[in-house]
Every structure is written in C-alpha cells, then in structure tokens.
Write a protein that holds these residues in place. Structure first.
Motif, short mmCIF file in Angstrom:
data_model
loop_
_atom_site.label_atom_id
_atom_site.label_comp_id
_atom_site.label_asym_id
_atom_site.label_seq_id
_atom_site.Cartn_x
_atom_site.Cartn_y
_atom_site.Cartn_z
N CYS A 117 0.83 -1.22 0.00
CA CYS A 117 0.00 0.00 0.00
C CYS A 117 0.86 1.26 0.00
N SER A 118 2.11 1.16 -0.42
CA SER A 118 3.03 2.30 -0.35
C SER A 118 2.60 3.46 -1.24
N ASN A 119 1.71 3.21 -2.19
CA ASN A 119 1.23 4.29 -3.07
C ASN A 119 0.08 5.07 -2.45
N LEU A 120 -0.37 4.67 -1.26
CA LEU A 120 -1.48 5.34 -0.60
C LEU A 120 -0.96 6.35 0.42
N GLN A 121 -1.57 7.52 0.41
CA GLN A 121 -1.19 8.58 1.36
C GLN A 121 -2.39 9.46 1.61
N GLU A 122 -2.65 9.74 2.88
CA GLU A 122 -3.74 10.64 3.27
C GLU A 122 -3.20 11.64 4.28
N GLU A 123 -3.82 12.82 4.33
CA GLU A 123 -3.34 13.86 5.23
C GLU A 123 -4.50 14.71 5.72
N ALA A 124 -4.21 15.50 6.76
CA ALA A 124 -5.21 16.41 7.34
C ALA A 124 -4.48 17.54 8.06
N THR A 125 -5.21 18.63 8.32
CA THR A 125 -4.66 19.79 9.01
C THR A 125 -5.29 19.91 10.39
N THR A 126 -4.47 20.18 11.39
CA THR A 126 -4.99 20.31 12.76
C THR A 126 -5.87 21.55 12.89
N GLU A 127 -6.92 21.43 13.70
CA GLU A 127 -7.87 22.52 13.90
C GLU A 127 -7.42 23.43 15.05
N GLU A 128 -8.29 24.36 15.44
CA GLU A 128 -7.93 25.32 16.48
C GLU A 128 -7.68 24.66 17.83
N ASN A 129 -8.33 23.53 18.08
CA ASN A 129 -8.10 22.80 19.33
C ASN A 129 -7.00 21.76 19.21
N GLY A 130 -6.28 21.75 18.08
CA GLY A 130 -5.19 20.81 17.87
C GLY A 130 -5.62 19.45 17.37
N ASN A 131 -6.94 19.21 17.24
CA ASN A 131 -7.43 17.90 16.80
C ASN A 131 -7.38 17.77 15.28
N PHE A 132 -7.40 16.53 14.81
CA PHE A 132 -7.41 16.25 13.38
C PHE A 132 -8.19 14.97 13.10
N ARG A 133 -8.59 14.84 11.85
CA ARG A 133 -9.21 13.61 11.37
C ARG A 133 -8.67 13.33 9.98
N ILE A 134 -7.99 12.20 9.84
CA ILE A 134 -7.47 11.78 8.54
C ILE A 134 -8.42 10.73 7.99
N ARG A 135 -8.99 11.01 6.85
CA ARG A 135 -9.96 10.11 6.26
C ARG A 135 -9.32 9.21 5.21
#
Length: 448
Positions: free
Chosen positions: A188-206
């Motif tokens: 699965c090395s070709n798969l990559q997902e990312e997200a940006t942290t919100e104001e409370n420092g939390n994130f969700r990577i889908r």
C-alpha cells in the motif's frame, strides 16, 4: 408612509427601502404571515424605491399600490444517510448541475441535509462524494418542473476508515494548522492521506483502507510545519482493522529560542552576602553587563542564619539562544585592602534551554600591619639573644657545666663546731651552765 403587500401572502420576505443612496437602505424589515409591510413616516421631498427578496422565489413589482407578485421557484432537498445504521452523514459533498447553466457544490450539515433552491425548470445531475463512502446510486438525474419541491434520499456504504488524534506542545497547548499524514506501507506504499490540525489541535485523517498498514507522522518538508523542530514520537505504525483509529497524539517541540540562566551562590561567611552582586556579560563586551543582580538583604538575613547556609539561587532574564558566549562573575563591596578574595568568571554558551552556574565566595581578613610590626619589635631582643647564644654555644656550654659542678660540691660551714661534753649525771648545775654558754656563743654577731 410606504406600505404594500406580497401577493400571494408570503412570510419571510425581506423588504428594503432606499432613498438617495441606492447602496445603503434606510429601512429594512421582514414580512409576517399576512405578507404586508409598512414604513413611515418619511420625508416627502425624497423619492424612495422598494425592493422585495426571498430565496427560492422570483418577486416582481411593486405596482402603484405597493403590491409585489411572488412566484415560487423549484427546489431539490437532498438527504444523505449511512446505509449501515441510517444515521445522517455530515460533510458529504453534493454537486448539482443542469437547468439553465446551473452549477453548485455544497456540503451537507449535521442533519445530513442540503436544499438547492431557486431552480428553474429542467433536468439536473446530482453526484454525492465523500471519502470512506461509496454511494448508491453514485449519481442521479432529477427532472424539475416549475415551482416543484423534489426530495432525494441517498445512502452511503462505508469502505474506508478515519484516524483521529491531536497535536499539542509539551505544556499541552494545541498546535494549530499543522499538516499530519499517514503513509501506506508494503503493498500500500502508493497510498497517502493527510489532514490539518484545527484550532483545538485535533485532526481527522480520512480514507484509510482496512487492509493496509500506515505510518502516522507530521508531514515533513512542508512550509506549515517548518516551525516545528521535532515530534515525540517521531512516527507511529497504525492499521484501521475495519474501525476508526482514535487517540493518536503527537507532542511538537519548537526550536530553542531562549536560554534561561540560573546561578547558585554560596559564601563561607553569610554576613558577606549583603556585599555581593552578580553580573552577566557577553564575552565580547565584558565592560557592558547584560544584567546585574544584587542579593536581597532581607532574604540574606532570613535564609542564611545560624549553622544553615543554603546560599542563593539567582535567576537572570532569558537570553536569546544564538550560541554566543557569556560569563557570570561576582563583585563585592568588601575592600581589597582589608580582605583577600578572588572573583573568577565562569563562561558558557547560550545554545540550550537552560544553564546552571555555581559560584563560591570566600573572603579572608588580612593581618593588620601595625600589629605585626609591634610584635616584631617585642620579639627582636629575644631573637638576638638566641642568635648570640648559638654563636657562643661552646663557651656557654662550658660555663653551664662549671656552674653545675660548683653547685653540686658541699659548702663548708662557717660555724665553730660544738664540742661534745660528757654529762655528769651527778651535776645538774654543770649541764645548765654548759647550755647557757652555748646560747651565748650563738648570739655573738658573725664577722664578715
């Protein structure tokens, strides 16, 4: 007074009254259920204009009596739900196009619903999109007639999962705007997902696939993360296993920007603390102290009395952590003519978050020169006598021996020996007379 109504009666229509300024209304109101409106009294010398608006309606007018005619436009109400439990799906991207060159992209709210209104009659193409879900149907054609309300229900089947977590600093403050990622491993090395942290420092990577393992980390070599020196842990191996991953956490460390300096000072004589001050200087400017700290006299008395002498801990204002060399050094108001002491500088570099320096002050009182001279005068004759005796030690030894021998010989008595006279027991008178004679001789003064 300006008055009128909406025909047919319509609630929620925004009525705006404009005077000379056609950009800023002088009055704004919203119609009630009867659809009427009234504004006034107004200045009769000014010409006014009235505009009526409501989303989803085409409103024309007003006529001479202030009546507006309202015509409802068509609308499409879209409801998106999870096929597994029929729960509302928030954040689904809905793309609608068609009609008379109409195109709009919108996102469902917490209730999983979105309304496309103000639509002209025609055919429209609707497509839902959301990571982790596959929708049935994937798209839909909708025929809209004039003034109609069309309801559409869409269902999504979950095929991927999310990773939830937070990024904070060491003291727990949230880190905002950082980019985190998961990078697929192995097949699965070709798969990559990312997200940006919100104001409370939390994130969700889908979008994490359940059959793949990922490395979770702060995304390297991006501008949004340039102010972070490192994270703990650096990375973490995760795998969804057909459910969301929760509780991921990174602690972000910023580059060291300042150096705190603390100095621990001890003095062998506690009464000397009140005379001491500590200076902090740059190595290239020793005559221009950066900071000077003087010990608190009250603190000196209260904390360093009796047999307990803990010293003092002095904290200097933070220095810029630029790698420059500094030194700390003691200064005392004790006179160098009366006391003997040394103040040696201690050097360090401002290249870490904290520097600790220990200093010791030891001042000894010098011997008074006048006392020393008086002692020397008193001792001088004795020293001369000892020196003279040493030089004439042979003669002195002979004289001492002779003196000892003279004292050891018996000294002849200068008295005339008393001659023993036999006692005649028959003559008491003779004995008494002899004793008297002896006493008379003792009483004679001796000739010198």
């Amino acid at each position: 007074i300006i008055a009128g109504k909406i025909s047919p009666p319509l609630e929620g229509v925004t009525i705006q009254i404009f005077g000379k300024d056609k950009e800023s209304p002088i009055q704004t109101l919203v119609t009630q259920k009867d659809g009427t409106y009234s504004v006034g009294p107004l200045d009769g010398k000014i010409e006014y204009s009235v505009i009526a608006e409501k989303e989803g309606f085409v409103i024309t007018g007003p006529d001479a009596k202030g009546v507006f005619l309202a015509h409802k436009l068509a609308e499409i109400i879209v409801q998106v739900s999870d096929h597994a439990d029929s729960s509302s799906l928030q954040g689904v991207l809905l793309s609608l196009s068609g009609g008379q060159s109409y195109r709009k992209n919108s996102i469902t709210g917490e209730d999983g619903k979105f309304i496309f209104n103000s639509l002209s009659p025609g055919e429209y193409y609707l497509r839902p999109m959301m990571k982790e879900y596959r929708f049935d149907p994937p798209s839909k054609m909708i025929n809209v007639v004039e003034g109609a309300t069309v309801k559409v229900n869409l269902f999504g089947n979950r095929v991927a999962y999310s990773a939830y977590g937070s990024v904070t600093s060491l003291n727990g403050e949230p880190e905002v705007g950082l980019l985190v990622e998961v990078q697929g491993q192995g097949n699965c090395s070709n798969l990559q997902e990312e997200a940006t942290t919100e104001e409370n420092g939390n994130f969700r990577i889908r979008g994490l696939q359940p059959t793949c393992a990922y490395v979770f980390r702060l995304k390297p070599n991006v501008e949004s993360n340039a102010h972070i020196q490192r994270t703990s842990p650096t990375s973490q191996l995760v795998q969804p296993m057909e459910e969301d991953i929760r509780g991921l956490r990174l602690i972000a460390f910023h580059p060291i920007s300042r150096t705190d300096v603390s100095v621990h000072l001890t003095s062998t004589q506690p009464e000397h603390y009140r005379t001491i001050k500590i200076k902090l200087c740059r190595e290239d400017a020793p005559d221009s102290p950066v900071h000077i700290s003087k010990l608190d006299v009250q603190q000196s008395v209260s904390k360093n009395t009796g047999n307990y002498n803990a010293g003092f801990l002095v904290h200097f204002p933070p220095l810029q952590a630029d790698g420059r060399k500094y030194f700390v050094q003691l200064e005392s108001s004790l006179s160098q003519a009366v006391h003997k002491y040394r103040t040696i500088p201690v050097y360090f570099e401002a290249n870490s978050s904290f520097k600790y320096v220990k200093l010791t002050f030891n001042a000894e009182r010098k011997v008074d020169q006048s006392d020393m001279n008086q002692t020397s005068v008193i001792a001088l004759p004795f020293i001369m006598m000892v020196g003279l005796a040493f030089v004439n030690r042979e003669k002195l030894w002979t004289w001492l021996n002779a003196l000892l021998e003279r004292r050891s010989k018996p000294v002849p008595s200068s008295r005339t020996p008393v001659q023993a006279i036999p006692i005649d027991p028959r003559a008491d008178d003779i004995i008494v007379e002899q004793i008297m004679n002896i006493n008379k001789r003792k009483a004679k003064p001796r000739k010198t």
